[in-house]
Design an enzyme around this catalytic site. Sequence first.
Site, PDB file in Angstrom:
ATOM      1  N   GLU A  44      29.979   9.793   4.565  1.00  0.00           N
ATOM      2  CA  GLU A  44      28.732  10.737   4.779  1.00  0.00           C
ATOM      3  C   GLU A  44      29.125  12.079   5.493  1.00  0.00           C
ATOM      4  O   GLU A  44      30.325  12.115   6.030  1.00  0.00           O
ATOM      5  CB  GLU A  44      27.944  10.175   5.605  1.00  0.00           C
ATOM      6  CG  GLU A  44      27.273   8.833   5.106  1.00  0.00           C
ATOM      7  CD  GLU A  44      26.325   8.911   4.012  1.00  0.00           C
ATOM      8  OE1 GLU A  44      25.808   9.853   3.420  1.00  0.00           O
ATOM      9  OE2 GLU A  44      25.719   7.781   3.657  1.00  0.00           O
ATOM     10  N   HIS A  52      27.776  13.073  -0.183  1.00  0.00           N
ATOM     11  CA  HIS A  52      28.708  11.882   0.101  1.00  0.00           C
ATOM     12  C   HIS A  52      29.434  11.382  -1.014  1.00  0.00           C
ATOM     13  O   HIS A  52      29.137  11.643  -2.348  1.00  0.00           O
ATOM     14  CB  HIS A  52      28.113  10.884   0.931  1.00  0.00           C
ATOM     15  CG  HIS A  52      27.040  10.068  -0.015  1.00  0.00           C
ATOM     16  ND1 HIS A  52      26.056   9.303   0.560  1.00  0.00           N
ATOM     17  CD2 HIS A  52      27.219   9.535  -1.318  1.00  0.00           C
ATOM     18  CE1 HIS A  52      25.468   8.582  -0.419  1.00  0.00           C
ATOM     19  NE2 HIS A  52      25.965   8.844  -1.690  1.00  0.00           N
ATOM     20  N   ASP A  98      33.476   0.964  -2.824  1.00  0.00           N
ATOM     21  CA  ASP A  98      32.555   0.631  -1.484  1.00  0.00           C
ATOM     22  C   ASP A  98      31.827  -0.677  -1.822  1.00  0.00           C
ATOM     23  O   ASP A  98      31.522  -0.823  -2.905  1.00  0.00           O
ATOM     24  CB  ASP A  98      31.722   1.851  -1.074  1.00  0.00           C
ATOM     25  CG  ASP A  98      31.110   2.447  -2.253  1.00  0.00           C
ATOM     26  OD1 ASP A  98      31.137   1.918  -3.295  1.00  0.00           O
ATOM     27  OD2 ASP A  98      30.645   3.509  -2.215  1.00  0.00           O
TER      28      ASP A  98
HETATM   29  C1  F6R Z   1      28.880   4.353  -5.079  1.00  0.00           C
HETATM   30  C2  F6R Z   1      29.105   5.417  -4.494  1.00  0.00           C
HETATM   31  C3  F6R Z   1      28.129   6.417  -4.030  1.00  0.00           C
HETATM   32  C4  F6R Z   1      27.497   6.886  -5.284  1.00  0.00           C
HETATM   33  C5  F6R Z   1      26.246   7.892  -4.843  1.00  0.00           C
HETATM   34  C6  F6R Z   1      25.289   8.499  -5.997  1.00  0.00           C
HETATM   35  O1  F6R Z   1      29.804   3.282  -5.140  1.00  0.00           O
HETATM   36  O2  F6R Z   1      30.180   5.384  -3.926  1.00  0.00           O
HETATM   37  O3  F6R Z   1      28.627   7.580  -3.359  1.00  0.00           O
HETATM   38  O4  F6R Z   1      28.177   7.491  -6.029  1.00  0.00           O
HETATM   39  O5  F6R Z   1      25.411   7.664  -3.799  1.00  0.00           O
HETATM   40  O6  F6R Z   1      24.698   7.576  -6.381  1.00  0.00           O
HETATM   41  P1  F6R Z   1      23.834   7.512  -7.858  1.00  0.00           P
HETATM   42  O7  F6R Z   1      24.777   7.439  -8.807  1.00  0.00           O
HETATM   43  O8  F6R Z   1      23.148   6.191  -7.686  1.00  0.00           O
HETATM   44  O9  F6R Z   1      23.067   8.733  -7.828  1.00  0.00           O
END
Ligand code: F6R
Length: 242
Positions: free
Chosen positions: A143, A138, A67
Amino acid sequence: MQLFIEKDYLAMSKKAAQIFADEIRKKPNLVLGLATGSTPMGTYEELIRMHKEEGLDFSQVVSFNLDEYYGLTPDNPQSYNYFMFENLFNKINIKRENIHIPDGTVKDVENYCKEYDIQIEKFGGIDIQLLGIGVNGHIGFNEPADELVVGTHLTDLTEDTIKANSRFFESIDQVPTKAITMGLGSIMKAKKILLLANGKNKAPIIAKLIKGGVVTTQNPASFLLIHPDSTIIIDEEAASEL
Ligand code: F6R
């Protein structure tokens, strides 16, 4: 679905990196699906170490990122393009032309997203997809919702996600409200999926996912429960409500 509970963040990261390294050694032109955020940083550090100290070779590896924020240019330090070059690509020998990250500045988003999925297919599909998980379940930026989109698409971020991601920005108003993300179908087509989670704040969603035993669009990560080759690696804090 296989579950590994590791002692801490470092152990979780090493376990994930080892799985990636083993796959790359078996198939040097492996197609990786990659994530950004705090969770995979330790895995990337370990892969960089393996590249430098053990000669792990990325010269034929192909990557597709999950993403990118819509509206951020690749040179913006908050963009996922910038993150990936800073935290991984600049430190390994992957070829520039083998790197694919959604471009948050495109105008014709619909066609761009279709083409992104076509490119994944052209390389034979993703061999191993790395995922983090949002506190709301998500994956990528898919989401919780009544319906989930199959292919790569432009999506609105939820309040929860905007709040959680504001820690990387000077203020919450600077967090983009939209992102381009691979869809649930693009993710589920990966031959192997590795989801990582660490820390106490991920404990409730991990408990809901694993103890719930149900698949629901309200918890997009729950689709991993029905993937033929999914592995969840978490640390003891994220496992604390199991
Ligand atoms: C990032 C992504 C998100 C994150 C998720 C967790 O490329 O796709 O789904 O993996 O928001 O984020 P962190 O690792 O910062 O807790």
